[in-house]
Design an enzyme around this catalytic site. Structure first.
Site, PDB file in Angstrom:
ATOM      1  CG  HIS A  33      66.476  53.840 -56.355  1.00 40.21           C
ATOM      2  ND1 HIS A  33      65.951  53.726 -55.475  1.00 40.21           N
ATOM      3  CD2 HIS A  33      65.330  52.711 -56.671  1.00 40.21           C
ATOM      4  CE1 HIS A  33      64.930  53.710 -54.734  1.00 40.21           C
ATOM      5  NE2 HIS A  33      64.574  52.703 -55.422  1.00 40.21           N
ATOM      6  CE  LYS A 145      66.334  45.404 -51.295  1.00 42.88           C
ATOM      7  NZ  LYS A 145      64.832  45.345 -51.376  1.00 42.88           N
ATOM      8  CG  ASP A 146      64.039  44.666 -56.090  1.00 39.22           C
ATOM      9  OD1 ASP A 146      62.843  44.750 -54.729  1.00 39.22           O
ATOM     10  OD2 ASP A 146      64.851  45.366 -56.056  1.00 39.22           O
ATOM     11  CD  GLN A 149      61.585  44.016 -59.794  1.00 47.04           C
ATOM     12  OE1 GLN A 149      59.977  44.310 -59.108  1.00 47.04           O
ATOM     13  NE2 GLN A 149      61.998  45.607 -59.841  1.00 47.04           N
TER      14      GLN A 149
HETATM   15  P1  AMP Z   1      61.714  50.502 -56.278  1.00 45.51           P
HETATM   16  O1  AMP Z   1      62.127  51.883 -56.715  1.00 45.51           O
HETATM   17  O2  AMP Z   1      62.266  49.406 -55.335  1.00 45.51           O
HETATM   18  O3  AMP Z   1      60.599  49.952 -57.507  1.00 45.51           O
HETATM   19  O4  AMP Z   1      62.720  50.213 -57.286  1.00 45.51           O
HETATM   20  C1  AMP Z   1      63.496  50.267 -58.257  1.00 45.51           C
HETATM   21  C2  AMP Z   1      65.266  50.012 -58.799  1.00 45.51           C
HETATM   22  O5  AMP Z   1      65.605  50.212 -58.450  1.00 45.51           O
HETATM   23  C3  AMP Z   1      64.586  47.957 -59.530  1.00 45.51           C
HETATM   24  O6  AMP Z   1      65.520  47.321 -60.069  1.00 45.51           O
HETATM   25  C4  AMP Z   1      65.491  47.853 -57.903  1.00 45.51           C
HETATM   26  O7  AMP Z   1      66.470  46.289 -57.892  1.00 45.51           O
HETATM   27  C5  AMP Z   1      66.539  48.604 -57.760  1.00 45.51           C
HETATM   28  N1  AMP Z   1      67.223  48.582 -56.496  1.00 45.51           N
HETATM   29  C6  AMP Z   1      66.453  47.990 -55.671  1.00 45.51           C
HETATM   30  N2  AMP Z   1      67.356  49.086 -54.264  1.00 45.51           N
HETATM   31  C7  AMP Z   1      67.952  48.674 -54.850  1.00 45.51           C
HETATM   32  C8  AMP Z   1      69.440  49.201 -54.024  1.00 45.51           C
HETATM   33  N3  AMP Z   1      69.484  48.500 -52.887  1.00 45.51           N
HETATM   34  N4  AMP Z   1      70.571  48.018 -54.199  1.00 45.51           N
HETATM   35  C9  AMP Z   1      70.567  48.039 -56.017  1.00 45.51           C
HETATM   36  N5  AMP Z   1      69.808  48.467 -56.706  1.00 45.51           N
HETATM   37  C10 AMP Z   1      69.072  48.555 -55.441  1.00 45.51           C
END
Ligand code: AMP
Length: 270
Positions: A33, A145-146, A149
């Site tokens: 994040h 990572k996603d 999405q």
């Molecule tokens: P989340 O809080 O899991 O919904 O993720 C919020 C954002 O952070 C999304 O755009 C994810 O793709 C990104 N994200 C989560 N994990 C990673 C990671 N390891 N590296 C880069 N971006 C990430």
């Protein structure tokens, strides 16, 4: 760093910002994040981060209630990076207005996580639509990572809104594990297994390059992983980068995986 707890405060704070970068998150923050926030701070005059666990994108109530939450830790971490705004909306406010147009995925997009988690991406696109209407960002920063999405959100906002998605590389730890909020639910032993699986899949790209039967190779690998690590695999597929359809590795492709370790579902791509 201003903490904005409702929509009227948000509207006043971000009124008239022409170069606003938006980083949507569900909290449980980690360096993945943080990398998105840093990227936004580099590219945009102002940066807003949201922390909101969107119930509509959970296809399983237990998964929603077990999702890691630690707002105090998150805010302390954010203070160090110092984005301009942190938005902490409530579900009541986010869903005050009914979305008249139902969000429907194309049949060809109902693959991978869209197939395994019914309604998940419809929920993601619904909340993204609400956020974009409220925040009107210039750029939205999202992680590879996603990957599915990222693909679906990009496609959804193209021709609909003025903003652009900026995709950011997956951040991994020293054991090659992709950082994820769900990792907080795992023991050291489980994380050790995730690291091993991640390295195997990273190396699999080399093997796929050399084999004449990549699909057979991946199928055998899938069975091996299940047996060796006692995990349940939702999918392990070769998908092209362009539209995520199953693909011959001659084109630009990714190995996409979703698996359960104990009851925790993880996704990654290589
Ligand atoms: P989340 O809080 O899991 O919904 O993720 C919020 C954002 O952070 C999304 O755009 C994810 O793709 C990104 N994200 C989560 N994990 C990673 C990671 N390891 N590296 C880069 N971006 C990430």
């Amino acid at each position: 760093m201003k903490v904005l707890k409702n929509i009227s405060v948000l509207k006043k704070a971000i009124n008239n910002i022409s170069s606003l970068g938006f980083v949507p998150t569900m909290g449980g923050l980690h360096n993945g994040h943080i990398s998105l926030i840093k990227e936004s701070k580099k590219k945009c005059k102002k940066t807003i981060v949201s922390i909101y666990i969107n119930p509509k994108q959970f296809n399983n109530k237990k998964d929603f209630s077990n999702y890691p939450r630690n707002l105090i830790k998150d805010l302390n971490l954010l203070k160090k990076i110092n984005p301009d705004y942190v938005f902490l909306p409530t579900t009541k406010e986010m869903y005050k207005n009914n979305n008249k147009k139902k969000i429907i995925l194309l049949k060809s997009d109902k693959i991978l996580c869209a197939k395994m988690r019914k309604g998940h991406f419809e929920g993601v696109l619904n909340i993204m639509h609400r956020f974009i209407k409220l925040i009107k960002p210039k750029y939205i920063f999202m992680g590879e990572k996603d990957f599915q999405q990222l693909y679906l959100v990009k496609k959804f906002i193209k021709n609909r809104y003025k903003c652009k998605i900026y995709s950011c590389k997956t951040i991994r730890d020293k054991n090659y594990i992709a950082l994820s909020t769900r990792n907080f639910l795992l023991s050291k032993k489980d994380l050790n297994i995730v690291g091993k699986i991640s390295r195997i899949l990273k190396n699999a790209r080399q093997k796929i390059k050399r084999t004449n039967s990549p699909f057979l190779y991946l199928n055998i690998l899938k069975k091996k992983l299940v047996k060796q690590f006692k995990i349940k695999i939702d999918y392990l597929e070769l998908c092209n980068d362009h539209n995520l359809q199953e693909s011959n590795p001659k084109k630009k492709y990714r190995i996409m995986i979703a698996f359960y370790i104990k009851k925790v579902r993880l996704i990654d791509n290589f």
